[in-house]
Design a protein around this motif. Structure first.
Motif, PDB file in Angstrom:
ATOM      1  N   PRO A  29       7.896 -27.607  16.052  1.00 36.11           N
ATOM      2  CA  PRO A  29       8.223 -27.979  17.529  1.00 36.11           C
ATOM      3  C   PRO A  29       9.971 -27.134  17.304  1.00 36.11           C
ATOM      4  O   PRO A  29      10.434 -27.174  16.859  1.00 36.11           O
ATOM      5  CB  PRO A  29       8.905 -29.131  17.017  1.00 36.11           C
ATOM      6  N   GLY A  30       9.657 -26.622  18.519  1.00 39.96           N
ATOM      7  CA  GLY A  30      10.812 -25.727  19.391  1.00 39.96           C
ATOM      8  C   GLY A  30      11.076 -24.247  18.378  1.00 39.96           C
ATOM      9  O   GLY A  30      11.243 -23.291  19.287  1.00 39.96           O
ATOM     10  N   PHE A  31      10.283 -23.237  17.319  1.00 37.59           N
ATOM     11  CA  PHE A  31      10.009 -22.335  17.456  1.00 37.59           C
ATOM     12  C   PHE A  31       8.767 -22.135  16.279  1.00 37.59           C
ATOM     13  O   PHE A  31       8.083 -22.435  16.031  1.00 37.59           O
ATOM     14  CB  PHE A  31      11.194 -22.026  15.641  1.00 37.59           C
ATOM     15  N   ALA A  32       8.426 -20.535  16.208  1.00 42.89           N
ATOM     16  CA  ALA A  32       7.548 -20.264  15.677  1.00 42.89           C
ATOM     17  C   ALA A  32       6.876 -19.835  14.333  1.00 42.89           C
ATOM     18  O   ALA A  32       8.614 -19.772  13.719  1.00 42.89           O
ATOM     19  CB  ALA A  32       7.808 -18.587  16.520  1.00 42.89           C
ATOM     20  N   LEU A  33       6.816 -20.317  13.779  1.00 41.63           N
ATOM     21  CA  LEU A  33       6.739 -20.015  12.175  1.00 41.63           C
ATOM     22  C   LEU A  33       5.960 -19.395  11.610  1.00 41.63           C
ATOM     23  O   LEU A  33       4.475 -19.213  11.676  1.00 41.63           O
ATOM     24  CB  LEU A  33       6.140 -21.889  11.434  1.00 41.63           C
ATOM     25  N   GLN A  34       6.616 -18.546  10.464  1.00 41.27           N
ATOM     26  CA  GLN A  34       5.894 -18.183  10.127  1.00 41.27           C
ATOM     27  C   GLN A  34       5.583 -17.791   7.777  1.00 41.27           C
ATOM     28  O   GLN A  34       6.110 -19.185   7.895  1.00 41.27           O
ATOM     29  CB  GLN A  34       6.419 -16.068   9.579  1.00 41.27           C
ATOM     30  N   LEU A  35       3.648 -18.481   7.762  1.00 40.48           N
ATOM     31  CA  LEU A  35       3.525 -18.549   7.006  1.00 40.48           C
ATOM     32  C   LEU A  35       3.516 -16.937   6.299  1.00 40.48           C
ATOM     33  O   LEU A  35       2.571 -16.276   6.845  1.00 40.48           O
ATOM     34  CB  LEU A  35       1.970 -19.017   7.002  1.00 40.48           C
ATOM     35  N   GLN A  36       3.708 -17.256   4.396  1.00 34.49           N
ATOM     36  CA  GLN A  36       3.534 -15.676   3.606  1.00 34.49           C
ATOM     37  C   GLN A  36       2.761 -16.064   2.485  1.00 34.49           C
ATOM     38  O   GLN A  36       4.220 -16.654   2.105  1.00 34.49           O
ATOM     39  CB  GLN A  36       4.224 -14.499   4.046  1.00 34.49           C
ATOM     40  N   GLY A  37       1.894 -16.210   1.241  1.00 33.15           N
ATOM     41  CA  GLY A  37       1.647 -15.878   0.721  1.00 33.15           C
ATOM     42  C   GLY A  37       1.276 -15.182  -0.166  1.00 33.15           C
ATOM     43  O   GLY A  37       0.653 -13.857   0.051  1.00 33.15           O
ATOM     44  N   THR A  38       2.203 -14.653  -1.623  1.00 30.96           N
ATOM     45  CA  THR A  38       2.239 -13.617  -2.180  1.00 30.96           C
ATOM     46  C   THR A  38       1.611 -13.939  -3.629  1.00 30.96           C
ATOM     47  O   THR A  38       2.294 -14.534  -3.850  1.00 30.96           O
ATOM     48  CB  THR A  38       3.393 -13.196  -2.390  1.00 30.96           C
ATOM     49  N   GLY A  39       0.759 -13.312  -3.900  1.00 30.90           N
ATOM     50  CA  GLY A  39       0.126 -13.175  -5.392  1.00 30.90           C
ATOM     51  C   GLY A  39      -0.463 -14.300  -5.605  1.00 30.90           C
ATOM     52  O   GLY A  39      -1.266 -14.300  -4.483  1.00 30.90           O
ATOM     53  N   GLY A  40      -0.975 -15.516  -6.639  1.00 27.33           N
ATOM     54  CA  GLY A  40      -1.630 -15.900  -6.904  1.00 27.33           C
ATOM     55  C   GLY A  40      -3.184 -15.668  -7.427  1.00 27.33           C
ATOM     56  O   GLY A  40      -3.411 -14.661  -7.164  1.00 27.33           O
ATOM     57  N   ASN A  41      -4.324 -16.299  -7.474  1.00 24.21           N
ATOM     58  CA  ASN A  41      -5.547 -16.421  -8.002  1.00 24.21           C
ATOM     59  C   ASN A  41      -6.067 -17.778  -7.782  1.00 24.21           C
ATOM     60  O   ASN A  41      -6.372 -18.019  -9.342  1.00 24.21           O
ATOM     61  CB  ASN A  41      -5.504 -15.656  -9.157  1.00 24.21           C
ATOM     62  N   LEU A  42      -6.820 -17.251  -6.516  1.00 20.79           N
ATOM     63  CA  LEU A  42      -7.605 -18.706  -6.047  1.00 20.79           C
ATOM     64  C   LEU A  42      -9.290 -18.390  -7.096  1.00 20.79           C
ATOM     65  O   LEU A  42      -9.742 -17.477  -6.056  1.00 20.79           O
ATOM     66  CB  LEU A  42      -7.427 -19.155  -5.264  1.00 20.79           C
ATOM     67  N   GLN A  43      -9.894 -18.672  -7.531  1.00 17.38           N
ATOM     68  CA  GLN A  43     -10.991 -18.856  -7.227  1.00 17.38           C
ATOM     69  C   GLN A  43     -12.238 -19.517  -6.982  1.00 17.38           C
ATOM     70  O   GLN A  43     -11.556 -20.973  -6.657  1.00 17.38           O
ATOM     71  CB  GLN A  43     -11.793 -19.312  -8.853  1.00 17.38           C
ATOM     72  N   THR A  44     -13.123 -19.707  -5.973  1.00 15.82           N
ATOM     73  CA  THR A  44     -13.839 -20.768  -5.364  1.00 15.82           C
ATOM     74  C   THR A  44     -15.702 -20.488  -5.332  1.00 15.82           C
ATOM     75  O   THR A  44     -16.122 -19.573  -6.207  1.00 15.82           O
ATOM     76  CB  THR A  44     -14.216 -20.309  -3.515  1.00 15.82           C
ATOM     77  N   LYS A  45     -15.708 -21.915  -5.558  1.00 14.92           N
ATOM     78  CA  LYS A  45     -17.322 -22.176  -6.083  1.00 14.92           C
ATOM     79  C   LYS A  45     -17.867 -23.231  -5.678  1.00 14.92           C
ATOM     80  O   LYS A  45     -17.720 -24.717  -5.054  1.00 14.92           O
ATOM     81  CB  LYS A  45     -17.271 -22.742  -7.641  1.00 14.92           C
ATOM     82  N   ASP A  46     -19.260 -23.100  -5.570  1.00 12.38           N
ATOM     83  CA  ASP A  46     -20.018 -24.223  -4.040  1.00 12.38           C
ATOM     84  C   ASP A  46     -21.110 -24.396  -4.950  1.00 12.38           C
ATOM     85  O   ASP A  46     -21.755 -23.917  -5.941  1.00 12.38           O
ATOM     86  CB  ASP A  46     -20.905 -22.546  -2.617  1.00 12.38           C
ATOM     87  N   PHE A  47     -21.719 -25.043  -3.896  1.00 15.13           N
ATOM     88  CA  PHE A  47     -22.707 -26.756  -5.224  1.00 15.13           C
ATOM     89  C   PHE A  47     -23.617 -26.616  -4.177  1.00 15.13           C
ATOM     90  O   PHE A  47     -23.083 -27.591  -2.599  1.00 15.13           O
ATOM     91  CB  PHE A  47     -21.749 -28.195  -5.880  1.00 15.13           C
ATOM     92  N   TYR A  48     -24.833 -26.633  -4.325  1.00 10.95           N
ATOM     93  CA  TYR A  48     -25.831 -26.912  -3.660  1.00 10.95           C
ATOM     94  C   TYR A  48     -26.802 -27.877  -3.409  1.00 10.95           C
ATOM     95  O   TYR A  48     -26.839 -28.115  -5.379  1.00 10.95           O
ATOM     96  CB  TYR A  48     -26.491 -25.406  -3.037  1.00 10.95           C
ATOM     97  N   ASP A  49     -27.012 -29.102  -2.859  1.00 11.60           N
ATOM     98  CA  ASP A  49     -27.857 -29.951  -3.555  1.00 11.60           C
ATOM     99  C   ASP A  49     -29.672 -29.549  -4.137  1.00 11.60           C
ATOM    100  O   ASP A  49     -29.570 -28.109  -3.285  1.00 11.60           O
ATOM    101  CB  ASP A  49     -28.596 -30.875  -2.446  1.00 11.60           C
ATOM    102  N   LYS A  50     -31.319 -29.201  -4.551  1.00 14.30           N
ATOM    103  CA  LYS A  50     -31.778 -28.758  -4.410  1.00 14.30           C
ATOM    104  C   LYS A  50     -32.511 -28.477  -3.024  1.00 14.30           C
ATOM    105  O   LYS A  50     -33.931 -27.629  -3.570  1.00 14.30           O
ATOM    106  CB  LYS A  50     -32.625 -30.302  -4.808  1.00 14.30           C
ATOM    107  N   ASN A  51     -31.687 -29.030  -2.222  1.00  8.96           N
ATOM    108  CA  ASN A  51     -32.495 -28.330  -0.696  1.00  8.96           C
ATOM    109  C   ASN A  51     -31.940 -27.325  -0.327  1.00  8.96           C
ATOM    110  O   ASN A  51     -32.226 -26.587   0.875  1.00  8.96           O
ATOM    111  CB  ASN A  51     -32.667 -29.277   0.782  1.00  8.96           C
ATOM    112  N   GLY A  52     -30.901 -26.747  -1.309  1.00 11.19           N
ATOM    113  CA  GLY A  52     -30.127 -25.285  -0.649  1.00 11.19           C
ATOM    114  C   GLY A  52     -28.830 -25.720   0.351  1.00 11.19           C
ATOM    115  O   GLY A  52     -27.954 -24.944   0.663  1.00 11.19           O
ATOM    116  N   ASN A  53     -28.997 -26.728   0.327  1.00  8.41           N
ATOM    117  CA  ASN A  53     -27.202 -27.322   1.263  1.00  8.41           C
ATOM    118  C   ASN A  53     -26.705 -27.580   0.238  1.00  8.41           C
ATOM    119  O   ASN A  53     -26.701 -28.072  -0.386  1.00  8.41           O
ATOM    120  CB  ASN A  53     -27.995 -29.204   1.800  1.00  8.41           C
ATOM    121  N   LYS A  54     -25.223 -27.226   1.205  1.00 10.86           N
ATOM    122  CA  LYS A  54     -23.853 -27.007   0.702  1.00 10.86           C
ATOM    123  C   LYS A  54     -23.913 -28.841   0.524  1.00 10.86           C
ATOM    124  O   LYS A  54     -23.098 -29.068   1.919  1.00 10.86           O
ATOM    125  CB  LYS A  54     -22.819 -26.162   1.266  1.00 10.86           C
TER     126      LYS A  54
END
Length: 154
Positions: A29-54
């Protein structure tokens, strides 16, 4: 490290080093907020059912150095988000349930539940749902330490 708001789900910005600016009344409330991330190393893995639905997505890895800045005063607070794991389940009703543990920032807008604007940096576990149709985030639970970023920057 994961930071989320009704505009963007459980992902980093397109380029982690690119700042995100939230207008007054969205992140804090009341001010603009800046968010900044530097560095890091995130990995993402998706999983699906037998019908191909995530059915599930897991994102894990070394977090970023996350800086929140009050753009009205220039005051900043930085967190070393040394790691996090986020598990997203895709529910039958079309909503998502996210269980995030480790170091995570959560931004809630006025349209979310509970209503923001709030920005909180958690060390512990948070569970929230996302309705992709309405963009509403609902905080279900939190445990561990929580820092009110808006109060720290006021």
């Amino acid at each position: 490290m994961i930071f989320v708001a009704a505009l963007f789900a459980t992902a980093q910005p397109a380029e982690a080093d690119d700042p995100i600016v939230l207008d007054p009344g969205l992140g804090c409330p009341g001010f603009a907020l800046q968010l900044q991330g530097t560095g890091g190393n995130l990995q993402t893995k998706d999983f699906y059912d037998k019908n191909g639905n995530k059915v599930r997505t897991i994102t894990a890895g070394k977090g970023v150095l996350l800086t929140y800045t009050n753009l009205s005063t220039g005051k900043s607070i930085t967190f070393d988000t040394s790691g996090s794991v986020s598990k997203t389940t895709y529910n039958a009703d079309g909503t998502y349930t996210v269980r995030a543990s480790g170091h995570n920032g959560l931004v809630l807008f006025p349209s979310d539940v509970p209503a923001g604007p709030t920005t909180t940096q958690y060390t512990g576990t948070i569970v929230y749902t996302i309705d992709p149709t309405t963009g509403v985030f609902t905080l279900v639970s939190s445990s561990g330490q929580a820092v009110d970023v808006c109060a720290a920057l006021a």
